[in-house]
Structures are given as structure tokens and as C-alpha cells.
Write a protein that holds these residues in place. Structure first.
Motif: not given
Length: 273
Positions: A84, A94-95, A98, A100-102, A105-107, A113, A115
Motif C-alpha cells: 500500500g 491500498g492506493c 493507478d 500505486d497498483c500492480k 490494476h486500477t485505483c 487496487c 482489476r
């Protein structure tokens, strides 16, 4: 952790009269460090939870990590790592964006995060993997173009042939001139093709059937007899539509019985009094 780690300071304090003993060396609340407690280094001040830290300038001072600082969410239910970012107020979320995510994935709403194909209803999805930031859910829409063969009404796709009254319909699969569907029986119209029945009567109303002769389409779409000079009645010159729904003569025209006359009076073979 002993508060008398500052050996020299504490030794000096023990040599002073009792009334002048340094409280920071004897205060039990500083046994494990804490805000305002004496320190030589930051690690003397206590644990370092994610998104907060300690500074030592002789005493301990807590601070919040900067916004976006990487952290780990605890407790973590789904992933042993649960990465995070700090929100700047001492909490790991978490975020914030976007990035900040894998990958993939989107915030989304709630600083999560997610999908659009993870098989879970999360983020701002309205159903599993659809809605919100994800593709539209089946049957939902933003504009008419989202609804092949239909139109968008209050976020849902509606058709004029689905067999139910919905959208801006006034009846099942029909509405008014201002609506999307064909005009319902009994509603105002301007042309046959506007009506669900394909019949726009001469009075400008969608009718169930064609009204011939001395009949007129009423607001319920039914044909009813009508009296008077009706232009579409095809009566002979000198005739009007009578109360019985047939063509009858005006006053002054020949007749054989009262029913032949508009005023229902046949006198000496002539309509009228």
C-alpha cells in the motif's frame, strides 16, 4: 528499555536532592520510549508502525510518513504482502492513484487496487467486474449508443419490443409523440407511421382501427358514431351525419320517414318543421 540509559545523566540525578530528581529518568511511562521521552537515537523511541516514524533530538517525536510512501497493509486477508501507500495521516491504504497498483490494476473507490477481470466485486464496480470504472454491466448504459436496438433510460437499456412497460413508455412498448417508442392508442399523432397500430385518425389520435363513415376515433382508440358535418363521412351533398351514425338529410331535403332527417322530422316528404 531502561530510562536510565543515559548513565551520566541518571547518575547526576541520583546525587541531587530528592526534590530535583529528573522525571524523565524515573517516569515509568517512558520505559519503552514514547513521545517526549529521552533518547539517543530514533530506535530508542519505540516501534515503527507503517506510515509513522520517530525523530530523536534528545527526546522522542513522532511524525507521519509522506503521502505515497510505500507501506504494507495490516492485517492482510488476501495477500501476505498487501502493499500500500501512506496517506500522509499515518495510515497505510491500498492506493491513491493507478501507479500505486500492480500492473493491470486500477485505483478504484475506497482506495482499493482492483482489476476488471479478477472475478470479485470490488472498487467502484456495481456488479462483478463491471460498472463504475470497468466496462458497463449487461443491460446498463450511459447513452443510447450503449443499447443496440433500444435506448438508454435512467442507466438501463430499454427496447420498444420487450413486452413490458418501461422507459418513457405510456403503455406496453408504446408512448407519446415525445417518447422513443411508437405512439399508444388514444394518444395524439401526426402520421400513421407514428402509431403503434399504424392508424392516425383524422382527428389526430392513434386509433385501433380505421373509423369509416359517420364515426370518429375517441381517446380510448375506439370508433364511435358522431353527428354533424363530418368531412370524411362521404355523405351525399345535402346530408350530414345523424345521431344513429349514418348519413341523413338536412332540413328542406326530401324524405320518407323521420329517421331520414338530421332533426328526425319528416313532414309532408320534406325534412324540417
Amino acid at each position: 528499555m531502561s530510562l536510565c540509559r543515559f548513565v551520566a545523566a541518571c547518575t547526576f540525578a541520583l546525587l541531587l536532592p530528592a526534590f530535583s530528581v529528573l522525571p524523565s529518568c524515573s517516569d515509568p511511562s517512558c520505559a519503552d520510549g514514547g513521545e517526549g521521552c529521552p533518547c539517543e537515537k530514533a530506535t530508542d523511541c519505540g516501534d515503527f508502525p507503517f506510515c509513522t516514524g520517530w525523530m530523536c533530538d534528545g527526546t522522542c517525536h513522532r511524525f507521519n510518513e509522506r503521502v505515497g510512501f510505500r507501506c504494507r497493509i495490516e492485517p492482510c486477508a488476501n495477500d501476505e504482502k498487501c502493499p500500500g501507500v501512506c496517506d500522509g495521516a499515518g495510515t497505510c491504504i491500498g492506493c491513491l492513484q493507478d501507479a500505486d497498483c500492480k500492473p493491470g490494476h486500477t485505483c478504484e473507490a475506497g482506495n482499493l487496487c482492483a482489476r476488471c477481470d479478477d472475478g470479485v466485486k470490488n472498487g467502484d464496480e456495481t456488479e462483478v467486474d463491471c460498472g463504475g470504472s470497468c466496462p458497463l454491466c449487461p443491460g446498463t448504459c450511459n447513452v443510447d449508443a450503449d443499447c443496440p436496438g433500444g435506448y438508454c433510460w435512467e442507466g438501463l437499456c430499454v427496447r420498444c419490443d420487450d413486452g413490458i412497460q418501461n422507459g418513457d413508455e405510456s403503455g406496453v412498448d408504446c408512448g407519446s409523440l415525445l417518447g422513443h417508442c411508437p405512439v399508444c392508442t388514444g394518444y395524439k399523432c401526426e402520421a400513421d407511421e407514428q402509431c403503434a397500430t399504424g392508424i392516425c385518425a383524422a382527428v389526430g389520435v392513434c386509433c385501433k382501427v380505421v373509423c369509416n363513415g359517420c364515426q370518429q376515433c375517441e381517446v380510448d382508440g375506439e370508433c364511435v358514431p358522431i353527428a354533424g358535418p363530418i368531412p370524411w363521412a362521404d355523405c351525399l351533398p345535402g346530408q350530414l351525419c345523424g345521431l344513429g351514425g349514418t348519413c341523413v338529410w338536412k332540413d328542406g331535403y326530401p324524405c320518407t320517414k323521420n329517421e331520414d332527417c338530421f332533426n328526425l322530422v319528416c313532414s309532408n316528404g320534406i325534412c324540417g318543421f
